[in-house]
Write a protein that holds these residues in place. Sequence first.
Motif, PDB file in Angstrom:
ATOM      1  N   GLY B 245       0.841  -1.203   0.000  1.00 36.00           N
ATOM      2  CA  GLY B 245       0.000   0.000   0.000  1.00 36.00           C
ATOM      3  C   GLY B 245       0.867   1.240   0.000  1.00 36.00           C
ATOM      4  O   GLY B 245       2.097   1.163   0.068  1.00 36.00           O
ATOM      5  N   VAL B 246       0.195   2.373  -0.023  1.00 34.84           N
ATOM      6  CA  VAL B 246       0.929   3.641  -0.076  1.00 34.84           C
ATOM      7  C   VAL B 246       1.735   3.853   1.195  1.00 34.84           C
ATOM      8  O   VAL B 246       2.915   4.223   1.156  1.00 34.84           O
ATOM      9  CB  VAL B 246      -0.057   4.815  -0.294  1.00 34.84           C
ATOM     10  N   ALA B 247       1.092   3.581   2.320  1.00 36.00           N
ATOM     11  CA  ALA B 247       1.789   3.768   3.603  1.00 36.00           C
ATOM     12  C   ALA B 247       2.997   2.845   3.680  1.00 36.00           C
ATOM     13  O   ALA B 247       4.082   3.245   4.130  1.00 36.00           O
ATOM     14  CB  ALA B 247       0.834   3.494   4.758  1.00 36.00           C
ATOM     15  N   ASP B 248       2.812   1.598   3.202  1.00 34.48           N
ATOM     16  CA  ASP B 248       3.918   0.644   3.188  1.00 34.48           C
ATOM     17  C   ASP B 248       5.063   1.164   2.329  1.00 34.48           C
ATOM     18  O   ASP B 248       6.233   1.022   2.671  1.00 34.48           O
ATOM     19  CB  ASP B 248       3.435  -0.711   2.645  1.00 34.48           C
ATOM     20  N   ALA B 249       4.704   1.747   1.221  1.00 32.18           N
ATOM     21  CA  ALA B 249       5.726   2.267   0.297  1.00 32.18           C
ATOM     22  C   ALA B 249       6.584   3.313   0.996  1.00 32.18           C
ATOM     23  O   ALA B 249       7.813   3.287   0.922  1.00 32.18           O
ATOM     24  CB  ALA B 249       5.047   2.869  -0.937  1.00 32.18           C
ATOM     25  N   TYR B 250       5.925   4.232   1.708  1.00 29.46           N
ATOM     26  CA  TYR B 250       6.684   5.287   2.377  1.00 29.46           C
ATOM     27  C   TYR B 250       7.535   4.724   3.517  1.00 29.46           C
ATOM     28  O   TYR B 250       8.658   5.160   3.741  1.00 29.46           O
ATOM     29  CB  TYR B 250       5.735   6.388   2.874  1.00 29.46           C
ATOM     30  N   MET B 251       6.962   3.735   4.232  1.00 25.84           N
ATOM     31  CA  MET B 251       7.714   3.144   5.342  1.00 25.84           C
ATOM     32  C   MET B 251       8.940   2.391   4.812  1.00 25.84           C
ATOM     33  O   MET B 251      10.027   2.499   5.358  1.00 25.84           O
ATOM     34  CB  MET B 251       6.810   2.209   6.151  1.00 25.84           C
ATOM     35  N   LEU B 252       8.734   1.661   3.719  1.00 32.37           N
ATOM     36  CA  LEU B 252       9.861   0.917   3.132  1.00 32.37           C
ATOM     37  C   LEU B 252      10.939   1.866   2.625  1.00 32.37           C
ATOM     38  O   LEU B 252      12.133   1.648   2.796  1.00 32.37           O
ATOM     39  CB  LEU B 252       9.358   0.036   1.976  1.00 32.37           C
ATOM     40  N   ARG B 253      10.470   2.952   1.975  1.00 28.94           N
ATOM     41  CA  ARG B 253      11.453   3.911   1.457  1.00 28.94           C
ATOM     42  C   ARG B 253      12.265   4.476   2.618  1.00 28.94           C
ATOM     43  O   ARG B 253      13.487   4.608   2.541  1.00 28.94           O
ATOM     44  CB  ARG B 253      10.746   5.048   0.719  1.00 28.94           C
ATOM     45  N   SER B 254      11.568   4.789   3.696  1.00 29.23           N
ATOM     46  CA  SER B 254      12.253   5.356   4.858  1.00 29.23           C
ATOM     47  C   SER B 254      13.219   4.342   5.454  1.00 29.23           C
ATOM     48  O   SER B 254      14.370   4.650   5.788  1.00 29.23           O
ATOM     49  CB  SER B 254      11.198   5.787   5.871  1.00 29.23           C
ATOM     50  N   ALA B 255      12.767   3.082   5.550  1.00 33.66           N
ATOM     51  CA  ALA B 255      13.584   2.045   6.184  1.00 33.66           C
ATOM     52  C   ALA B 255      14.851   1.764   5.386  1.00 33.66           C
ATOM     53  O   ALA B 255      15.912   1.511   5.965  1.00 33.66           O
ATOM     54  CB  ALA B 255      12.757   0.771   6.328  1.00 33.66           C
ATOM     55  N   TYR B 256      14.751   1.818   4.083  1.00 34.16           N
ATOM     56  CA  TYR B 256      15.915   1.444   3.261  1.00 34.16           C
ATOM     57  C   TYR B 256      16.681   2.661   2.732  1.00 34.16           C
ATOM     58  O   TYR B 256      17.442   2.551   1.794  1.00 34.16           O
ATOM     59  CB  TYR B 256      15.465   0.522   2.127  1.00 34.16           C
ATOM     60  N   ARG B 257      16.454   3.796   3.359  1.00 30.25           N
ATOM     61  CA  ARG B 257      17.266   4.962   3.032  1.00 30.25           C
ATOM     62  C   ARG B 257      18.479   5.041   3.952  1.00 30.25           C
ATOM     63  O   ARG B 257      19.167   6.065   3.973  1.00 30.25           O
ATOM     64  CB  ARG B 257      16.436   6.234   3.190  1.00 30.25           C
ATOM     65  N   GLN B 258      18.667   4.051   4.727  1.00 31.35           N
ATOM     66  CA  GLN B 258      19.786   4.053   5.675  1.00 31.35           C
ATOM     67  C   GLN B 258      20.424   2.663   5.693  1.00 31.35           C
ATOM     68  O   GLN B 258      19.886   1.733   5.086  1.00 31.35           O
ATOM     69  CB  GLN B 258      19.291   4.453   7.061  1.00 31.35           C
ATOM     70  N   GLY B 259      21.522   2.579   6.353  1.00 33.08           N
ATOM     71  CA  GLY B 259      22.162   1.276   6.495  1.00 33.08           C
ATOM     72  C   GLY B 259      22.763   0.750   5.222  1.00 33.08           C
ATOM     73  O   GLY B 259      22.670  -0.437   4.918  1.00 33.08           O
ATOM     74  N   GLY B 260      23.323   1.652   4.426  1.00 36.82           N
ATOM     75  CA  GLY B 260      24.043   1.208   3.222  1.00 36.82           C
ATOM     76  C   GLY B 260      23.160   0.962   2.023  1.00 36.82           C
ATOM     77  O   GLY B 260      23.596   0.382   1.030  1.00 36.82           O
TER      78      GLY B 260
END
Lengths: 224, 411
Positions: B245-260
Amino acid sequence: MPSDPGLRLANIAVTVRGQGETLPILDIPALAIDAGTGIGLAGPSGSGKTTLLHVIAGLLNPDHGTVVWDGAEVSRLGEAARASWRRQVVGMVFQDFLLVPELTALDNVLLPCGFSGFSTRAQRAPAIALLAELGITAPHRRAAAMSRGEQQRVAIARALLFRPKLILADEPTASLDAMTAIAMTDLLVAQATATGATLVVVSHDTRLLSRMDRVVHLDRGRLA
Amino acid sequence: MNPWPMLIADLRAMRWTALVVMLLIAVAVAIGVGIGAQERALRQASARAADDFPLLIGAPGSQTQLVMTAAYLQIEAIPLIDGGLLNTLAADPRVAGVAPIAFGDIVRGWPVIGTTAPLVTAWGRLSPSEGRVFRAESEAVIGADVALPIGAEITPSHGVKAYGPVGTETKDEHAHKHEGTVYTVVGRLPRRGTPWDRAILVPIETVWETHGLGNGHQIEDGPLGPPFDAKAVPGVPAIVVKPRGVADAYMLRSAYRQGGTMALFPAEVLVSIYRTVGDLRDVLLVVTALNNLVVLLAVLLVAVTLVGLRRRRYALLRALGAPRFYVFLVIWLGVAILIAGGCGGGLALGWIAATLAAEWIAQVTGLHGVATPGWPELRLVLILLLVGSALAVVPAWLAGRTPVSTALRDS
């Protein structure tokens, strides 16, 4: 019927301004031309013949004076009313014909239909007949492809199509050979006579002038 | 009132001038129409091409390069991310689908893309127009523009750029062949109008294996796709994620913008690119509009000069009794017709130019856009027509101001 048929000019003055001074180019105290008559305007070049013709046609407003046609003062009319008067009353033949070279002879003759209220379709047959009468048997030829004599005949046909009451011709035989000039003169006079039109002709041509009822001489803008 | 005979005579008299004037206007208009139509076509085609890439994850670096590489196959060598992420993402409840993108090989200039079945079928949206999706490591599915028959056997060569003309195998490409790797074409995808129409899609496992990295699994020739259970899953240049979903998309983007890792929505990058391209287009359109105005003013000057040269002709009409409005109409219509003809011609010329440009762009990039003039271009043409028609009043008005008697005496 109008109270005073014909053309009456009174106190006509036309001047031009040049180099700080005003030069008179036309000064006609009075000139009367009876309806149905032919009058020649003669005189040297620059004597004001064409200017007088333009004043009569309402193409040039005199500085003062009056031009009266059939009792109505044309010189007091506004631009649009004078154009309307020309459409209804005047037929003009110009010195160098002023045909539209890209149009055919017939289309040149019918050109005024575009703004005169006459139907082009209704005038087509009379125009072809008039051209034939004037010796133009190929009305669909372009004007540019015609000889000067033919062009002049087309110009005369254009002036005569609506049977004008006043025909104004500026040097209609100038630049024509003698034979054609005589023929043109005959045609013009015959057409004017046939329709009862008043004919005013500017010319140097003595043969043409001799066919007029009266010849008026102009010199430096004055009647001589 | 019938101005047409005189109008036609006028146009006939100045036919060559009229032609040049119309051509001049047409070229000026065509530039604006072409730029507008082409820019929109490119924008629509690029947006459509990015539709199947909701969220991209790659190694930190240039976002534009990641999008250009993964979505548009403008392949550049980019850093790899841990292939183990594929398993992590596949197990994430916020993820509806995940697919790797790996490259490094070509066949006759067509890029060989290693991925998994979900991306081949555009998350189940597409089915092959011929054949089927790959089921074994030695199978390949080709895009609509790859000129290979079903059943063809192909050996990839190492490289990310074509060694020669696409569709031909050059000596250089031959010299870089991965001997021992052979794919059999088992399916062809329907045309999508994107660069992926030119791609050869193969299992990611084979790409890894071809490059000596194992196949991502503990056993050979096992099931394709995640989970990848090798001790060390090879890296990949990009991972495409389809969030639930849209919310999932934003959460995933946020989660994988860090940690390499770097996560991005291709649409965001496109918006940024469009803004730049749009700014450039706006500058070009302003320049074009000014150019059009200059052309119109030049046409106006020509018209005024022509009317001046023909004033005796128009004086004749008035001497014969034509009202000023008739003469006005003849001249105004004449100039307006030239402008309208130029605008119409420009619209057609711009359309043709934009279509040719779209075809050229499709050949170069694989992005198929339909360049059709839209309302912005029509509006530009209408404005020009209106401004031109308004300017045409000037010569028409001037002709009515000329004293008839004076004009008749001109030789």
